[in-house]
Design a protein around this motif. Structure first.
Motif, PDB file in Angstrom:
ATOM      1  N   LEU A 203       2.135   8.706  -9.288  1.00  0.00           N
ATOM      2  CA  LEU A 203       1.968   7.414  -8.619  1.00  0.00           C
ATOM      3  C   LEU A 203       2.726   7.428  -7.299  1.00  0.00           C
ATOM      4  CD1 LEU A 203       2.322   4.900 -11.583  1.00  0.00           C
ATOM      5  CD2 LEU A 203       0.221   5.632 -10.448  1.00  0.00           C
ATOM      6  N   ILE A 204       1.968   7.487  -6.195  1.00  0.00           N
ATOM      7  CA  ILE A 204       2.567   7.564  -4.865  1.00  0.00           C
ATOM      8  C   ILE A 204       2.183   6.313  -4.109  1.00  0.00           C
ATOM      9  CG2 ILE A 204       2.633   8.864  -2.723  1.00  0.00           C
ATOM     10  CD1 ILE A 204       1.775  11.299  -4.421  1.00  0.00           C
ATOM     11  N   SER A 205       3.184   5.566  -3.651  1.00  0.00           N
ATOM     12  CA  SER A 205       2.876   4.301  -2.997  1.00  0.00           C
ATOM     13  C   SER A 205       4.080   3.773  -2.244  1.00  0.00           C
ATOM     14  CB  SER A 205       2.435   3.267  -4.036  1.00  0.00           C
ATOM     15  OG  SER A 205       2.373   1.982  -3.462  1.00  0.00           O
ATOM     16  N   LYS A 206       3.810   3.000  -1.196  1.00  0.00           N
ATOM     17  CA  LYS A 206       4.869   2.239  -0.533  1.00  0.00           C
ATOM     18  C   LYS A 206       4.420   0.801  -0.283  1.00  0.00           C
ATOM     19  CE  LYS A 206       3.657   3.702   4.184  1.00  0.00           C
ATOM     20  NZ  LYS A 206       4.192   4.321   5.416  1.00  0.00           N
ATOM     21  N   SER A 207       3.233   0.443  -0.790  1.00  0.00           N
ATOM     22  CA  SER A 207       2.728  -0.920  -0.620  1.00  0.00           C
ATOM     23  C   SER A 207       3.392  -1.852  -1.621  1.00  0.00           C
ATOM     24  CB  SER A 207       1.207  -0.950  -0.810  1.00  0.00           C
ATOM     25  OG  SER A 207       0.858  -0.574  -2.119  1.00  0.00           O
ATOM     26  N   SER A 208       3.535  -3.113  -1.228  1.00  0.00           N
ATOM     27  CA  SER A 208       4.189  -4.091  -2.107  1.00  0.00           C
ATOM     28  C   SER A 208       3.359  -4.348  -3.360  1.00  0.00           C
ATOM     29  CB  SER A 208       4.403  -5.399  -1.345  1.00  0.00           C
ATOM     30  OG  SER A 208       3.179  -5.907  -0.835  1.00  0.00           O
ATOM     31  N   SER A 209       2.013  -4.304  -3.218  1.00  0.00           N
ATOM     32  CA  SER A 209       1.157  -4.561  -4.386  1.00  0.00           C
ATOM     33  C   SER A 209       1.323  -3.478  -5.445  1.00  0.00           C
ATOM     34  CB  SER A 209      -0.312  -4.654  -3.954  1.00  0.00           C
ATOM     35  OG  SER A 209      -0.731  -3.470  -3.303  1.00  0.00           O
ATOM     36  N   MET A 210       1.423  -2.222  -5.015  1.00  0.00           N
ATOM     37  CA  MET A 210       1.625  -1.139  -5.973  1.00  0.00           C
ATOM     38  C   MET A 210       3.070  -1.080  -6.463  1.00  0.00           C
ATOM     39  SD  MET A 210      -0.975   0.440  -7.047  1.00  0.00           S
ATOM     40  CE  MET A 210      -0.207   1.879  -7.782  1.00  0.00           C
ATOM     41  N   ASP A 211       4.002  -1.535  -5.642  1.00  0.00           N
ATOM     42  CA  ASP A 211       5.398  -1.605  -6.099  1.00  0.00           C
ATOM     43  C   ASP A 211       5.519  -2.506  -7.323  1.00  0.00           C
ATOM     44  OD1 ASP A 211       6.421   0.141  -4.287  1.00  0.00           O
ATOM     45  OD2 ASP A 211       7.212  -1.371  -2.922  1.00  0.00           O
ATOM     46  N   ARG A 212       4.771  -3.620  -7.290  1.00  0.00           N
ATOM     47  CA  ARG A 212       4.794  -4.537  -8.434  1.00  0.00           C
ATOM     48  C   ARG A 212       4.193  -3.883  -9.674  1.00  0.00           C
ATOM     49  NH1 ARG A 212       3.574  -8.246  -4.202  1.00  0.00           N
ATOM     50  NH2 ARG A 212       1.327  -8.024  -4.561  1.00  0.00           N
ATOM     51  N   VAL A 213       3.106  -3.115  -9.456  1.00  0.00           N
ATOM     52  CA  VAL A 213       2.472  -2.412 -10.576  1.00  0.00           C
ATOM     53  C   VAL A 213       3.439  -1.388 -11.172  1.00  0.00           C
ATOM     54  CG1 VAL A 213       0.640  -0.774 -11.192  1.00  0.00           C
ATOM     55  CG2 VAL A 213       0.106  -2.752  -9.754  1.00  0.00           C
ATOM     56  N   ILE A 214       4.108  -0.622 -10.303  1.00  0.00           N
ATOM     57  CA  ILE A 214       5.025   0.414 -10.774  1.00  0.00           C
ATOM     58  C   ILE A 214       6.197  -0.207 -11.532  1.00  0.00           C
ATOM     59  CG2 ILE A 214       6.671   2.168  -9.991  1.00  0.00           C
ATOM     60  CD1 ILE A 214       4.656   2.836  -7.751  1.00  0.00           C
ATOM     61  N   LYS A 215       6.675  -1.334 -11.048  1.00  0.00           N
ATOM     62  CA  LYS A 215       7.763  -2.023 -11.745  1.00  0.00           C
ATOM     63  C   LYS A 215       7.317  -2.471 -13.134  1.00  0.00           C
ATOM     64  CE  LYS A 215      11.883  -3.806 -11.905  1.00  0.00           C
ATOM     65  NZ  LYS A 215      13.085  -2.938 -11.928  1.00  0.00           N
ATOM     66  N   LEU A 216       6.079  -2.955 -13.213  1.00  0.00           N
ATOM     67  CA  LEU A 216       5.532  -3.382 -14.506  1.00  0.00           C
ATOM     68  C   LEU A 216       5.396  -2.184 -15.445  1.00  0.00           C
ATOM     69  CD1 LEU A 216       4.343  -5.573 -16.310  1.00  0.00           C
ATOM     70  CD2 LEU A 216       2.128  -5.232 -15.156  1.00  0.00           C
ATOM     71  N   ILE A 217       4.904  -1.057 -14.910  1.00  0.00           N
ATOM     72  CA  ILE A 217       4.765   0.158 -15.720  1.00  0.00           C
ATOM     73  C   ILE A 217       6.120   0.592 -16.273  1.00  0.00           C
ATOM     74  CG2 ILE A 217       4.252   2.643 -15.596  1.00  0.00           C
ATOM     75  CD1 ILE A 217       2.059   1.925 -13.561  1.00  0.00           C
ATOM     76  N   GLU A 218       7.129   0.513 -15.408  1.00  0.00           N
ATOM     77  CA  GLU A 218       8.480   0.904 -15.808  1.00  0.00           C
ATOM     78  C   GLU A 218       8.973   0.049 -16.985  1.00  0.00           C
ATOM     79  OE1 GLU A 218      12.755   1.769 -13.554  1.00  0.00           O
ATOM     80  OE2 GLU A 218      11.195   0.567 -12.579  1.00  0.00           O
ATOM     81  N   LEU A 372      -4.992  -3.022 -11.011  1.00  0.00           N
ATOM     82  CA  LEU A 372      -4.746  -2.110  -9.898  1.00  0.00           C
ATOM     83  C   LEU A 372      -5.533  -2.558  -8.673  1.00  0.00           C
ATOM     84  CD1 LEU A 372      -4.832   1.367 -11.671  1.00  0.00           C
ATOM     85  CD2 LEU A 372      -2.879  -0.128 -11.232  1.00  0.00           C
ATOM     86  N   PRO A 373      -4.868  -2.736  -7.522  1.00  0.00           N
ATOM     87  CA  PRO A 373      -5.573  -3.159  -6.312  1.00  0.00           C
ATOM     88  C   PRO A 373      -6.410  -2.021  -5.739  1.00  0.00           C
ATOM     89  CG  PRO A 373      -3.274  -2.705  -5.812  1.00  0.00           C
ATOM     90  CD  PRO A 373      -3.419  -2.587  -7.291  1.00  0.00           C
ATOM     91  N   PRO A 374      -7.544  -2.324  -5.104  1.00  0.00           N
ATOM     92  CA  PRO A 374      -8.342  -1.274  -4.464  1.00  0.00           C
ATOM     93  C   PRO A 374      -7.608  -0.688  -3.263  1.00  0.00           C
ATOM     94  CG  PRO A 374      -9.205  -3.445  -3.908  1.00  0.00           C
ATOM     95  CD  PRO A 374      -8.144  -3.660  -4.941  1.00  0.00           C
ATOM     96  N   LEU A 375      -7.985   0.497  -2.861  1.00  0.00           N
ATOM     97  CA  LEU A 375      -7.293   1.198  -1.779  1.00  0.00           C
ATOM     98  C   LEU A 375      -7.405   0.448  -0.454  1.00  0.00           C
ATOM     99  CD1 LEU A 375      -5.614   3.675  -1.198  1.00  0.00           C
ATOM    100  CD2 LEU A 375      -7.718   4.970  -0.785  1.00  0.00           C
ATOM    101  N   ARG A 376      -8.512  -0.251  -0.241  1.00  0.00           N
ATOM    102  CA  ARG A 376      -8.693  -0.983   1.018  1.00  0.00           C
ATOM    103  C   ARG A 376      -7.688  -2.116   1.181  1.00  0.00           C
ATOM    104  NH1 ARG A 376     -12.831  -2.251  -2.325  1.00  0.00           N
ATOM    105  NH2 ARG A 376     -12.958  -4.425  -3.058  1.00  0.00           N
ATOM    106  N   GLU A 377      -7.065  -2.541   0.071  1.00  0.00           N
ATOM    107  CA  GLU A 377      -6.071  -3.613   0.129  1.00  0.00           C
ATOM    108  C   GLU A 377      -4.650  -3.080   0.199  1.00  0.00           C
ATOM    109  OE1 GLU A 377      -6.684  -6.298  -3.098  1.00  0.00           O
ATOM    110  OE2 GLU A 377      -8.719  -6.844  -2.479  1.00  0.00           O
ATOM    111  N   ARG A 378      -4.502  -1.777   0.222  1.00  0.00           N
ATOM    112  CA  ARG A 378      -3.166  -1.171   0.356  1.00  0.00           C
ATOM    113  C   ARG A 378      -3.264   0.048   1.277  1.00  0.00           C
ATOM    114  NH1 ARG A 378      -2.271   2.874  -4.002  1.00  0.00           N
ATOM    115  NH2 ARG A 378      -4.076   2.948  -5.368  1.00  0.00           N
ATOM    116  N   LYS A 379      -3.719  -0.217   2.510  1.00  0.00           N
ATOM    117  CA  LYS A 379      -3.963   0.850   3.473  1.00  0.00           C
ATOM    118  C   LYS A 379      -2.702   1.625   3.836  1.00  0.00           C
ATOM    119  CE  LYS A 379      -8.142  -0.984   5.691  1.00  0.00           C
ATOM    120  NZ  LYS A 379      -8.989   0.198   5.448  1.00  0.00           N
TER     121      LYS A 379
END
Length: 513
Positions: A203-218, A372-379
Motif C-alpha cells: 500500500l503506497i500512498s500520500k493522499s489523505s483519503s488513502m491515509d484514512r484507509v490505511i489507518k482503518l486497516i491498521e 477504496l477511492p478511485p485513482l482519479r480522486e487521489r492523483k
C-alpha cells in the motif's frame, strides 16, 4: 640630382599607393568580419571602423571617424542614452590587463572610460566584459596596442565581440540545469516518499483519503471482524485484503481467495462447502474439502461477493452466523474458525433494493466497511505508484528505465478508469517496449495510444461552460506556476503578461506554488 629626387618622389608615391591599397584591402576584410573593429592613432583619434562596429554599438562612422576618442566619449557616449559605454563602474572587477604570460591584473577605474584611451595610457592589452545599454548587447572588448621601436604606441586596435547570444544560451542552459536539478530532486523525493509512506508493503500512498484507509486497516487487522471492501474495479481491493491478512494474528494460517464471479453457478456451492463421496453424479469417490474448510484457522476472501447466486446466500449467511458448514450430501455440520473478508465493485445496498442480494447477508458482511477511492480522486498518489511499478518492472525485465517530468505530467492528468491495475499494466508495457532509457511524453502517446490521453483533456464535467473553462485554466496555471516557481517565468511560458498571471491566479484561488 634632379633625376634622383624625382626617382625618390616616385618611389615614395608608389609606396603610399601600396599602403593605401593595403589599408583599403584591410578595411574590406574588416567589413566582412562579424566583430566590431575601430582603430585609433597615437593621439587617440579614430582612423577607421568597420560595419559591424556600427551594428553592435549603434554609433555611425560620421560620429566617430576622424575624432578624438575623448571627444567621442564626451559628445556621443556620455550625452546619449547612453549609446555606448565600454567600462561601467559595476564592471570594473572584470577589467584586467592581459599579459603574455597569462597573468591577470585588475584595472582600478572609478568612472566609465574608453578601452582605446586606457590602452594608450597603459601601453598594454586590456579586455573588459560589459554591456551596451541602448543596443541591449553583452560584449567583450579587447584593446591591443601597436608599438614602435621606442616602445611608443602608434596605433590601437580595438575589437568588440558580441556575446549576447552566448549569454542568452548560457542563461537558458543554466535555467535548464536548474530545472533538471529541480526535477531530479523531485524524483529523488518521490522515491524517498515511496519508502517512507510504505506503511504496508503493498500500500503506497500520500493522499489523505488513502491515509484514512490505511489507518482503518491498521486498526482492524488485529481483530477477527468481518470486513466488506468496496470500490471500483482495479482500485486494489485484493491488495487491501491480503494486507489485512498479513498483519493479522492469522498471518501464519491459510489465505484462500475465491472469485465468486469466475466459478460457474452450478459448481460454486461444491467449491465453497465441499461434498461427501457419491453425493452426485461425477463426484469424487473420496469426497472433497470445500474452500471454507481449507481456510480453517486462516482467512478467506470472497471476491466479487455481489455475484454470488441468491440461492446460495442463505447457506453463506449460516456460515457467518454459526461458523459452521455442511457439505453437499453431508448430514453433519462442521465447525470452522475462519475470518471472512468480502469485496465487491457493486453497490450492495442497490442490489438489496433490486432483490439481488439478501439484506441480512449484507449486514452480516458489512461489519467493518472499507471503501477504496478511485485513482482519479487521489492523483497525488500516481507519481508514487508510477515509480513503485517502475522499480518493480525494471528489476523483473533487467531494465534501467526512468521517466522525465513531461511523462509524469501526462500520467497524472489521465483519469485512469481502470485505476491502479490499469496504471500498473501501462507501466509494464512502457518498460518492456522500446530500448530508450528515458520514457517521455511522446513515448507514452506512441505506446499507450494518443486517443486515450487526448480524451482525458476533454473529459466531460458537471457545471456550466464557464466552470469547465475555469477548471481547465486553473489546472494549467497551477501546474505551470508549480513547475516554474515564478509568475514571471510562468507568464513567459504561457505567452501572457506577469500581471495577467497574478490576476488570474488570484481570481482562480491559487495562492501557493
Amino acid at each position: 640630382m634632379d633625376n634622383v629626387n624625382m626617382n625618390e618622389i616616385g618611389y615614395k608615391s608608389d609606396e603610399q599607393d601600396l599602403f593605401k591599397k593595403r589599408e583599403a584591402d584591410a578595411l574590406a576584410i574588416a567589413d566582412s568580419i562579424s566583430d566590431g573593429i575601430y582603430i585609433t592613432d597615437k593621439n587617440g583619434v579614430v582612423t577607421a571602423i568597420n560595419k559591424a562596429f556600427t551594428e553592435i554599438t549603434g554609433i555611425k562612422a560620421a560620429d566617430i571617424v576622424g575624432k578624438n576618442m575623448q571627444q567621442v566619449w564626451n559628445n556621443v557616449v556620455l550625452n546619449s542614452d547612453p549609446a555606448f559605454i565600454e567600462i561601467k563602474p559595476e564592471d570594473k572587477a572584470n577589467v584586467f590587463y592581459m599579459f603574455n604570460n597569462g597573468k591577470k591584473k585588475t584595472l582600478k577605474t572609478r568612472k566609465p572610460c574608453s578601452i582605446a584611451l586606457l590602452v594608450l595610457k597603459e601601453k598594454k592589452p586590456i579586455s573588459v566584459l560589459t554591456t551596451i545599454d541602448r543596443m541591449n548587447k553583452r560584449v567583450l572588448i579587447t584593446g591591443t596596442p601597436f608599438l614602435d621601436e621606442d616602445k611608443n604606441v602608434v596605433q590601437v586596435l580595438t575589437i568588440i565581440k558580441d556575446l549576447t547570444e552566448l549569454f542568452v544560451l548560457r542563461e537558458k542552459l543554466e535555467e535548464v540545469e536548474k530545472e533538471k536539478a529541480k526535477y531530479l530532486s523531485e524524483i529523488k523525493n518521490l522515491k524517498k516518499d515511496i519508502k517512507e509512506r510504505q506503511l504496508y508493503k503493498d500500500l503506497i500512498s500520500k493522499s489523505s483519503s488513502m491515509d484514512r484507509v490505511i489507518k482503518l486497516i491498521e486498526n482492524v487487522s488485529k481483530t477477527d471482524a468481518t470486513i466488506l471492501i468496496t470500490g471500483e474495479t482495479g482500485v486494489g481491493k485484493e491488495v487491501v485484503a491480503r494486507t489485512i491478512f498479513k498483519n493479522s494474528k492469522r498471518a501464519n494460517g491459510p489465505y484462500i481467495r475465491v472469485n465468486c464471479a469466475a466459478i460457474p453457478e452450478n459448481l460454486l456451492e461444491s467449491e465453497l462447502f465441499g461434498y461427501e463421496k457419491g453425493s452426485f453424479t461425477g463426484a469424487s469417490q473420496n469426497g472433497k474439502l470445500g474452500l471454507f474448510e481449507m481456510a480453517n484457522n486462516g482467512t478467506i476472501l470472497l471476491d466479487e461477493i455481489g455475484e454470488i447466486p441468491v440461492k446460495l446466500q442463505p447457506k453463506l449467511l449460516r456460515v457467518l452466523q454459526e461458523r459452521e458448514i455442511k457439505r453437499i450430501g453431508g448430514t453433519s455440520n462442521i465447525k470452522i474458525d475462519v475470518r471472512v473478508i468480502a469485496a465487491t465493485n457493486l453497490n450492495l445496498e442497490d442490489e438489496v433494493k433490486k432483490g439481488n442480494f439478501r439484506e441480512d447477508l449484507y449486514y452480516r458482511l458489512n461489519v467493518i466497511p472499507i471503501e477504496l477511492p478511485p485513482l482519479r480522486e487521489r492523483k497525488e498518489d500516481i507519481s508514487l505508484l508510477v515509480y513503485n511499478f517502475l522499480g518493480k518492472f525494471n528489476k523483473a525485465y533487467g531494465r534501467t528505465k526512468d521517466f522525465d517530468i513531461t511523462a509524469l505530467e501526462i500520467l497524472e492528468n489521465y483519469s485512469w478508469p481502470g485505476n491502479v491495475r490499469e496504471l500498473e499494466n501501462s507501466i509494464e508495457r512502457l518498460v518492456v517496449i522500446g530500448d530508450e532509457h528515458l520514457i517521455t511524453r511522446n513515448t507514452i502517446l506512441s505506446v499507450l495510444g494518443q486517443d486515450k490521453f487526448y480524451e482525458a483533456s476533454t473529459e466531460t464535467i458537471d457545471g456550466t461552460l464557464k466552470e469547465a473553462v475555469d477548471k481547465f485554466e486553473r489546472n494549467i496555471l497551477e501546474k505551470t506556476l508549480k513547475s516554474c516557481g515564478s509568475t514571471y517565468k510562468a507568464a513567459k511560458i504561457l505567452g501572457i503578461t506577469q500581471s495577467t498571471v497574478v490576476r488570474k491566479a488570484k481570481a482562480l484561488g491559487i495562492t501557493e506554488w
